[in-house]
Write a protein that holds these residues in place. Structure first.
Motif, mmCIF file in Angstrom:
data_model
loop_
_atom_site.group_PDB
_atom_site.id
_atom_site.type_symbol
_atom_site.label_atom_id
_atom_site.label_comp_id
_atom_site.label_asym_id
_atom_site.label_seq_id
_atom_site.Cartn_x
_atom_site.Cartn_y
_atom_site.Cartn_z
ATOM 1 N N ALA A 254 0.792 -1.338 0.005
ATOM 2 C CA ALA A 254 -0.123 -0.026 0.042
ATOM 3 C C ALA A 254 0.727 1.401 -0.090
ATOM 4 O O ALA A 254 0.446 2.158 -0.714
ATOM 5 C CB ALA A 254 -0.849 -0.024 1.264
ATOM 6 N N GLN A 255 1.729 1.416 0.772
ATOM 7 C CA GLN A 255 2.673 2.597 0.745
ATOM 8 C C GLN A 255 3.386 2.929 -0.496
ATOM 9 O O GLN A 255 3.771 4.141 -0.599
ATOM 10 C CB GLN A 255 3.741 2.457 1.967
ATOM 11 N N HIS A 256 3.308 1.932 -1.459
ATOM 12 C CA HIS A 256 4.159 2.418 -2.679
ATOM 13 C C HIS A 256 2.978 2.612 -3.730
ATOM 14 O O HIS A 256 3.392 3.335 -4.825
ATOM 15 C CB HIS A 256 4.666 1.205 -3.142
ATOM 16 N N VAL A 257 1.701 2.773 -3.427
ATOM 17 C CA VAL A 257 0.650 3.011 -4.298
ATOM 18 C C VAL A 257 0.227 4.292 -4.462
ATOM 19 O O VAL A 257 0.085 5.177 -3.242
ATOM 20 C CB VAL A 257 -0.798 2.182 -4.057
ATOM 21 N N LYS A 258 0.498 4.925 -5.403
ATOM 22 C CA LYS A 258 -0.024 6.301 -5.659
ATOM 23 C C LYS A 258 -1.394 6.675 -5.758
ATOM 24 O O LYS A 258 -1.834 7.691 -5.079
ATOM 25 C CB LYS A 258 0.459 7.141 -6.986
ATOM 26 N N ALA A 259 -2.304 5.693 -6.278
ATOM 27 C CA ALA A 259 -3.560 5.884 -6.435
ATOM 28 C C ALA A 259 -4.567 4.697 -6.766
ATOM 29 O O ALA A 259 -3.849 3.753 -7.127
ATOM 30 C CB ALA A 259 -3.982 6.961 -7.942
ATOM 31 N N PHE A 260 -5.667 4.545 -6.109
ATOM 32 C CA PHE A 260 -6.520 3.536 -6.336
ATOM 33 C C PHE A 260 -7.583 4.224 -7.338
ATOM 34 O O PHE A 260 -8.351 4.928 -7.035
ATOM 35 C CB PHE A 260 -7.314 3.152 -4.916
ATOM 36 N N ASP A 261 -7.087 3.601 -8.623
ATOM 37 C CA ASP A 261 -7.841 4.242 -9.632
ATOM 38 C C ASP A 261 -8.442 3.017 -10.648
ATOM 39 O O ASP A 261 -7.805 2.581 -11.302
ATOM 40 C CB ASP A 261 -6.728 5.192 -10.324
ATOM 41 N N SER A 262 -9.906 2.993 -10.823
ATOM 42 C CA SER A 262 -10.341 2.114 -11.641
ATOM 43 C C SER A 262 -10.324 2.314 -13.214
ATOM 44 O O SER A 262 -10.459 1.386 -14.007
ATOM 45 C CB SER A 262 -11.730 1.743 -11.406
ATOM 46 N N TYR A 263 -10.069 3.626 -13.297
ATOM 47 C CA TYR A 263 -10.042 3.978 -14.781
ATOM 48 C C TYR A 263 -8.856 4.843 -15.030
ATOM 49 O O TYR A 263 -8.880 6.264 -15.235
ATOM 50 C CB TYR A 263 -11.234 5.058 -15.064
ATOM 51 N N PRO A 264 -7.737 4.396 -15.158
ATOM 52 C CA PRO A 264 -6.208 5.010 -15.220
ATOM 53 C C PRO A 264 -5.947 5.581 -16.547
ATOM 54 O O PRO A 264 -4.892 6.370 -16.620
ATOM 55 C CB PRO A 264 -5.265 3.937 -14.681
ATOM 56 N N SER A 265 -6.688 5.492 -17.499
ATOM 57 C CA SER A 265 -6.300 5.853 -18.831
ATOM 58 C C SER A 265 -6.157 7.234 -19.093
ATOM 59 O O SER A 265 -5.100 7.807 -19.651
ATOM 60 C CB SER A 265 -7.118 5.386 -19.836
ATOM 61 N N THR A 266 -6.896 8.110 -18.378
ATOM 62 C CA THR A 266 -6.776 9.539 -18.496
ATOM 63 C C THR A 266 -5.396 9.971 -17.869
ATOM 64 O O THR A 266 -4.770 10.746 -18.190
ATOM 65 C CB THR A 266 -7.981 10.387 -17.920
ATOM 66 N N LYS A 267 -5.424 9.434 -16.658
ATOM 67 C CA LYS A 267 -4.202 9.847 -15.819
ATOM 68 C C LYS A 267 -2.818 9.551 -16.309
ATOM 69 O O LYS A 267 -1.769 9.931 -16.283
ATOM 70 C CB LYS A 267 -4.360 9.318 -14.441
ATOM 71 N N LEU A 268 -2.990 8.182 -17.255
ATOM 72 C CA LEU A 268 -1.875 7.559 -17.665
ATOM 73 C C LEU A 268 -1.367 8.875 -18.957
ATOM 74 O O LEU A 268 -0.186 9.127 -19.209
ATOM 75 C CB LEU A 268 -2.003 6.341 -18.261
ATOM 76 N N ALA A 269 -2.244 9.350 -19.723
ATOM 77 C CA ALA A 269 -1.921 10.131 -20.882
ATOM 78 C C ALA A 269 -1.769 11.456 -20.066
ATOM 79 O O ALA A 269 -0.810 12.302 -20.774
ATOM 80 C CB ALA A 269 -3.430 10.506 -21.596
ATOM 81 N N GLU A 270 -1.901 11.887 -18.767
ATOM 82 C CA GLU A 270 -1.387 13.066 -18.116
ATOM 83 C C GLU A 270 0.054 12.949 -17.588
ATOM 84 O O GLU A 270 0.550 13.680 -17.034
ATOM 85 C CB GLU A 270 -2.374 13.533 -16.992
ATOM 86 N N GLY A 271 0.417 11.631 -17.736
ATOM 87 C CA GLY A 271 1.889 11.417 -17.100
ATOM 88 C C GLY A 271 1.985 11.156 -15.567
ATOM 89 O O GLY A 271 2.879 11.102 -15.025
ATOM 90 N N ALA A 272 0.711 10.691 -14.835
ATOM 91 C CA ALA A 272 0.580 10.492 -13.490
ATOM 92 C C ALA A 272 1.134 9.055 -13.059
ATOM 93 O O ALA A 272 1.368 9.259 -11.806
ATOM 94 C CB ALA A 272 -0.825 10.621 -13.155
#
Length: 409
Positions: A254-272
């Motif tokens: 858990a301590q390594h997880v940045k986000a609990f995100d069921s739809y990461p495609s938008t954030k991936l495109a933003e470089g998150a």
């Protein structure tokens, strides 16, 4: 492409779902109770119709009745970014005379909590999209209502392999929307080592991608990689296995997880994120969004995690107390026209369960991009396993909540 598409509906698929996806006797009520606590943050036979081979426009039946009775606003509660915007927008309005309002949930638990808030009475939604194994609970709790199948003649366009599942043998309450699986997506310019397994995913999340890793925000999915990596059935009810999973998922991962995100495609495109657990359709959408954002999608790699992973089927249902039941039937029937179904598939990236899929893709989507992220080989399907809703759901939800607290999410 033709050679690849001949394996769209492996013969084993029906057995896979019917054998694996069910509610264990005696545990459904307990499971529902836990879901609700943890997530607080007419019966007609099918008309006698015949469907043409792939490319059928619509089945015979009282289609005019459906069109004439659909009007007003149609509210749908579904998974994020799960429908071609035109099919819930201008096309729906021009074809059916309805304006659609679409809201999104991130897990089946969230869906059930929302529908249960009114005591099983009208939630204000017309169409809802649960995953198959949850349907039995939803029927028992009165959260969805039976179809009027005379208003769904186009159900004959669905491949029989995706009908008559164990959770709804006669498709009285549900019909396949699409099916898919779970894997992960990573930036090869930042993670140099080739990742292929769920153990690779976990190691990278705690290593090169620490603080830049996202996981699906649903309890069974968050726990899934641990079980799959360790050769444990992700539906296990064994206390020792669940204890070990909690220790790892809460105290180590858990301590390594940045986000609990069921739809990461938008954030991936933003470089998150550098690394993201994702359902196959959302990962496919990430390719296009990265390109649209000026990135280089070729630098990213999709992996169907091994040795095992998820198999899910999501379904269209009508919510109990639907304010516009006729329009709900009309839209579901309309989306089951192959042309509309394939248009939707091209957008969301999941197999929609139509008959003669190979022919439909050849005729209607010959330039389909990233088809290998939609259609899977028989040997890949053999590694996929459907969630069983049993007593472990309480523990998995608790583990997810503890992991979020540990991660500061």
């Amino acid at each position: 492409m033709t050679q690849e598409l001949r394996i769209l509906a492996p013969d084993s698929f029906r057995d896979k779902l019917n054998r694996r996806a069910f509610i264990k006797a005696g545990t459904a009520t307990a499971g529902m109770a836990v879901v609700l606590m943890a997530c607080g943050g007419s019966d007609s036979a099918s008309p006698d119709t015949t469907a043409a081979a792939g490319g059928a426009k619509e089945a015979s039946g009282d289609w005019s009745r459906v069109i004439n009775k659909s009007s007003g606003t149609l509210a749908m509660y579904t998974w994020g970014d799960y429908d071609d915007p035109a099919l819930v927008g201008s096309f729906a309005e021009s074809s059916l005379g309805v304006k659609m309002k679409v809201d999104y949930f991130g897990s089946n638990e969230d869906l059930i909590t929302k529908l249960s808030a009114g005591g099983g009475k009208s939630s204000g939604f017309d169409i809802v999209v649960p995953t198959g194994p949850y349907i039995v609970q939803m029927i028992q709790k009165g959260l969805i209502e039976k179809f009027d199948k005379t208003l769904l003649p186009n159900m004959v366009n669905v491949d029989p392999a995706f009908l008559s599942q164990s959770w709804d043998k006669n498709n009285e309450y549900s019909v396949c929307k699409n099916w898919g699986t779970t894997g992960f997506f990573y930036d090869t310019t930042k993670i140099k080592k080739e990742l292929n397994t769920w153990q690779d995913f976990l190691d990278a999340c705690m290593g090169e991608a620490s603080g830049q890793c996202s996981v699906i925000d649903a309890a069974p999915n968050y726990a899934g990689p641990y079980f799959w990596a360790n050769g444990i059935d992700w539906n296990t009810e064994d206390k020792a296995s669940l204890d070990a999973a909690e220790k790892f998922l809460v105290e180590e991962l858990a301590q390594h997880v940045k986000a609990f995100d069921s739809y990461p495609s938008t954030k991936l495109a933003e470089g998150a994120y550098t690394l993201a657990m994702a359902w196959n359709g959302d990962a496919r959408q990430a390719y296009f969004r990265i390109k649209d954002a000026g990135g280089t999608p070729e630098n990213w790699r999709w992996v169907l995690g091994t040795p095992d992973t998820e198999l899910f089927m999501d379904t269209f249902c009508i919510a109990a107390g639907s304010p516009n039941t006729e329009a709900a039937h009309a839209w579901i029937n309309w989306i089951l026209i192959p042309e509309n179904s394939i248009k939707d598939l091209e957008y969301h990236g999941y197999h929609t369960g139509m008959k003669e899929m190979e022919q439909l893709i050849t005729e209607l989507a010959p330039d389909l991009v990233k088809g290998d992220m939609i259609f899977f080989k028989p040997e890949e399907v053999k590694t996929m396993h459907t969630q069983i809703l049993n007593t472990s759901i309480d523990r998995l939800v608790d583990i997810l909540n503890k992991a979020k607290a540990k991660a500061g999410a």
